[in-house]
Write an enzyme that holds these catalytic residues in place. Structure first.
Site, short mmCIF file in Angstrom:
data_model
loop_
_atom_site.label_atom_id
_atom_site.label_comp_id
_atom_site.label_asym_id
_atom_site.label_seq_id
_atom_site.Cartn_x
_atom_site.Cartn_y
_atom_site.Cartn_z
N GLY A 89 41.81 41.52 46.78
CA GLY A 89 41.56 42.16 45.49
C GLY A 89 42.79 42.50 44.68
O GLY A 89 42.75 43.38 43.83
N ASN A 116 37.17 32.83 35.64
CA ASN A 116 37.66 32.71 37.02
C ASN A 116 39.16 32.49 36.98
O ASN A 116 39.67 31.82 36.08
CB ASN A 116 37.00 31.51 37.71
CG ASN A 116 37.49 31.33 39.15
OD1 ASN A 116 37.58 32.29 39.91
ND2 ASN A 116 37.83 30.11 39.52
N HIS A 146 42.18 30.76 39.09
CA HIS A 146 42.38 29.77 40.14
C HIS A 146 43.88 29.59 40.37
O HIS A 146 44.64 29.50 39.40
CB HIS A 146 41.74 28.44 39.73
CG HIS A 146 41.79 27.42 40.82
ND1 HIS A 146 40.93 27.44 41.90
CD2 HIS A 146 42.63 26.37 41.04
CE1 HIS A 146 41.22 26.45 42.72
NE2 HIS A 146 42.25 25.78 42.22
N ASP A 205 35.23 25.32 39.61
CA ASP A 205 36.51 25.07 38.93
C ASP A 205 36.44 24.01 37.83
O ASP A 205 37.47 23.40 37.50
CB ASP A 205 37.60 24.67 39.95
CG ASP A 205 37.77 25.70 41.05
OD1 ASP A 205 37.61 26.89 40.77
OD2 ASP A 205 38.07 25.30 42.19
N GLU A 255 49.43 34.93 38.36
CA GLU A 255 48.02 35.31 38.20
C GLU A 255 47.90 36.74 37.68
O GLU A 255 47.07 37.03 36.81
CB GLU A 255 47.28 35.21 39.54
CG GLU A 255 47.15 33.81 40.07
CD GLU A 255 46.38 33.78 41.39
OE1 GLU A 255 45.33 34.43 41.49
OE2 GLU A 255 46.85 33.11 42.34
C1 GAR Z 1 44.01 34.40 44.37
O1 GAR Z 1 45.17 33.62 44.56
C2 GAR Z 1 42.98 33.65 43.58
O2 GAR Z 1 43.51 32.82 42.58
C3 GAR Z 1 42.36 32.81 44.67
O3 GAR Z 1 42.25 33.66 45.77
C4 GAR Z 1 43.31 34.63 45.71
C5 GAR Z 1 42.69 36.00 45.79
O4 GAR Z 1 43.68 36.99 45.86
N1 GAR Z 1 41.10 32.29 44.25
C6 GAR Z 1 40.63 31.13 44.66
O5 GAR Z 1 41.22 30.42 45.45
C7 GAR Z 1 39.26 30.77 44.08
N2 GAR Z 1 39.02 29.37 44.24
P1 GAR Z 1 43.33 38.49 45.53
O6 GAR Z 1 42.07 38.85 46.33
O7 GAR Z 1 44.52 39.26 46.01
O8 GAR Z 1 43.10 38.62 44.05
#
Ligand code: GAR
Length: 198
Positions: free
Chosen positions: A15, A110, A112, A153, A182
């Site tokens: 999260g 979303n 990615h 995606d 991100e």
């Molecule tokens: C992030 O890097 C996000 O972009 C990725 O999972 C991670 C979650 O981190 N999402 C995907 O791969 C979706 N296909 P977080 O829980 O620390 O935000």
């Protein structure tokens, strides 16, 4: 979209994007607030942060229902009961049910961890993505925010931030560099949407 706007964040794990978004909304004194954090998992890290911040949490997974349609109805009811106008998938590893995509179409984002349309699709999540980028010999990767449709995606790309892939990168070091991007990109896009600039 108006300024008084209720956001639902979906998160499957740690999260950190959820935290970055919440903190940016507070710092900007935005009237948009995260009303609810939803996860398919029983106790993700995201819920710890939500509880600390007084943000409602809810676990909803298709596994909890006999029929997909019941799951879909429960999710729609939950989102509607919180007056949710914008949905943000922040590290959410599941597809949303069609009824949710239809009802909130154009209002679901979303994040990615790669430069879509490359390195997306089913199975492309977490470290798998960064492993694939390195294996393909790319010198650049990054983060993408896109609209969500019925597939993984494939929705319209809204914004990207690029980062270099360094010769000695491991999936972990690349993931950390992309994650920093991100944490900038997602709040920026959400706040632009809230301000009606997107
Ligand atoms: C992030 O890097 C996000 O972009 C990725 O999972 C991670 C979650 O981190 N999402 C995907 O791969 C979706 N296909 P977080 O829980 O620390 O935000």
């Amino acid at each position: 979209m108006n300024q008084q706007l209720s956001i639902a964040v979906f998160a499957s794990g740690r999260g950190s994007n959820f935290q970055a978004l919440h903190q940016a909304l507070i710092a900007a004194n935005s009237a948009a607030t995260i009303a609810l954090c939803i996860s398919n998992n029983p106790n993700p890290g995201a819920f710890d942060f939500a509880r600390q911040q007084g943000i409602a949490t809810a676990r909803l997974s298709p596994k909890m229902f006999a029929e997909e349609k019941e799951y879909e109805a429960a999710l729609i009811e939950l989102l509607a009961s919180h007056g949710v106008e914008l949905i943000v998938l922040a590290g959410y590893m599941r597809r949303l049910p069609h009824g949710v995509v239809q009802r909130w179409r154009g209002k679901i984002l979303n994040i990615h961890p790669a430069l879509l349309p490359d390195f997306g699709g089913q199975g492309m999540y977490g470290l798998n993505v960064h492993q694939a980028v390195i294996a393909a010999g790319r010198t650049e990767s990054g983060a993408t925010v896109h609209l969500v449709d019925e597939e993984y995606d494939t929705g319209a790309i809204i914004a990207q931030e690029r980062v270099p892939v360094l010769p000695d990168d491991t999936p972990e070091t690349l993931a950390a560099r992309v994650l920093e991007a991100e944490h900038r990109l997602l709040p920026r896009v959400v706040m632009e949407m809230v301000a009606g600039k997107r």
